[in-house]
Design a protein around this motif. Structure first.
Motif, PDB file in Angstrom:
ATOM      1  N   VAL A 140       0.869  -1.177   0.000  1.00  0.00           N
ATOM      2  CA  VAL A 140       0.000   0.000   0.000  1.00  0.00           C
ATOM      3  C   VAL A 140       0.903   1.223   0.000  1.00  0.00           C
ATOM      4  N   SER A 141       0.683   2.132  -0.921  1.00  0.00           N
ATOM      5  CA  SER A 141       1.549   3.303  -1.019  1.00  0.00           C
ATOM      6  C   SER A 141       0.732   4.565  -1.262  1.00  0.00           C
ATOM      7  N   ARG A 142       1.334   5.695  -0.899  1.00  0.00           N
ATOM      8  CA  ARG A 142       0.710   6.992  -1.154  1.00  0.00           C
ATOM      9  C   ARG A 142       1.211   7.513  -2.493  1.00  0.00           C
ATOM     10  N   ARG A 143       0.293   7.676  -3.439  1.00  0.00           N
ATOM     11  CA  ARG A 143       0.679   8.079  -4.778  1.00  0.00           C
ATOM     12  C   ARG A 143      -0.471   8.876  -5.393  1.00  0.00           C
ATOM     13  N   LYS A 144      -0.312  10.180  -5.481  1.00  0.00           N
ATOM     14  CA  LYS A 144      -1.374  11.012  -6.039  1.00  0.00           C
ATOM     15  C   LYS A 144      -1.353  10.938  -7.563  1.00  0.00           C
ATOM     16  N   GLN A 145      -2.539  10.772  -8.137  1.00  0.00           N
ATOM     17  CA  GLN A 145      -2.652  10.699  -9.589  1.00  0.00           C
ATOM     18  C   GLN A 145      -3.941  11.376 -10.029  1.00  0.00           C
TER      19      GLN A 145
END
Length: 218
Positions: A140-145
């Motif tokens: 699980v990662s934080r990745r804004k798209q």
């Protein structure tokens, strides 16, 4: 067309109508169930799990619709007050519309994303509810798209199939799965029903808190 083919077509039409009626009824029941949870202050969070909201990007829009719908009721009533039958119908429809919009808002408020000992529960609005165990999850990662408007909910490439649950075309959390996993989406195929995915992208209002809770379990 043969008689047998005509019967199959008719049976298919009736089956679709029955499925649609069932879905509409379930939506209506969930509206009132969510309002009940809101009144009782009992969000749908399992014991030991933490809830994370995802409604902030749409909260203002929903509130505007609710207020406008409520304001329309007395205005329309003033216009049609000379025709009792029309007045009653419009009044019922107006109240139902406000109730439905408020229930939809309560759906966002009372059905949060959750992270707990059993895994992650991904939700959206009134219908979507995907349960993932920790054995299903690779990372699980934080990745804004930010995606293009009206992008497909399921993004398919040669190597992956990603379910994207956007808020205003944005996601900020990515969940990679250990293996292709079948999830059930609202509606009928090809966009709904059972879908095999390898990853999810979603939006939560507090991505840092979400990841902190994930680290406690994963």
């Amino acid at each position: 067309m043969s008689v047998t083919s005509e019967r199959r077509v008719a049976a298919s039409v009736w089956q679709r109508a029955a499925n649609l009626a069932k879905r509409v009824l379930l939506l209506e029941l969930r509206i009132y169930a969510n309002i009940g949870r809101f009144v009782a202050r009992r969000p749908a969070i399992a014991r030991g799990a933490a809830g994370f909201s995802y409604h902030k990007p749409v909260f203002a829009v929903l509130m505007i619709f609710i207020v406008l719908s409520a304001v329309e009721i007395p205005i329309i009533d003033l216009v049609v007050h000379r025709w009792p039958a029309v007045r009653i119908v419009m009044l019922v429809l107006g109240i139902w519309g406000v109730t439905w919009m408020f229930g939809l808002l309560c759906g966002y408020l009372m059905r949060p994303m959750t992270v707990g000992p059993d895994g992650i529960r991904v939700r959206e609005g009134l219908e979507l509810d995907v349960e993932l165990t920790w054995d299903d999850i690779a990372s699980v990662s934080r990745r804004k798209q930010v995606d293009e408007p009206k992008s497909p909910r399921i993004e398919t490439t040669d190597a992956s199939r990603t379910l994207a649950l956007r808020m205003h075309d944005e996601t900020n959390i990515t969940i990679e799965l250990e293996r292709p996993t079948v999830v059930r989406l609202p509606g009928r195929a090809p966009k709904g029903g059972d879908q095999e995915i390898t990853a999810l992208r979603l939006w939560v209002d507090d991505p840092k808190g979400f990841l902190d809770e994930v680290r406690r379990h994963l």
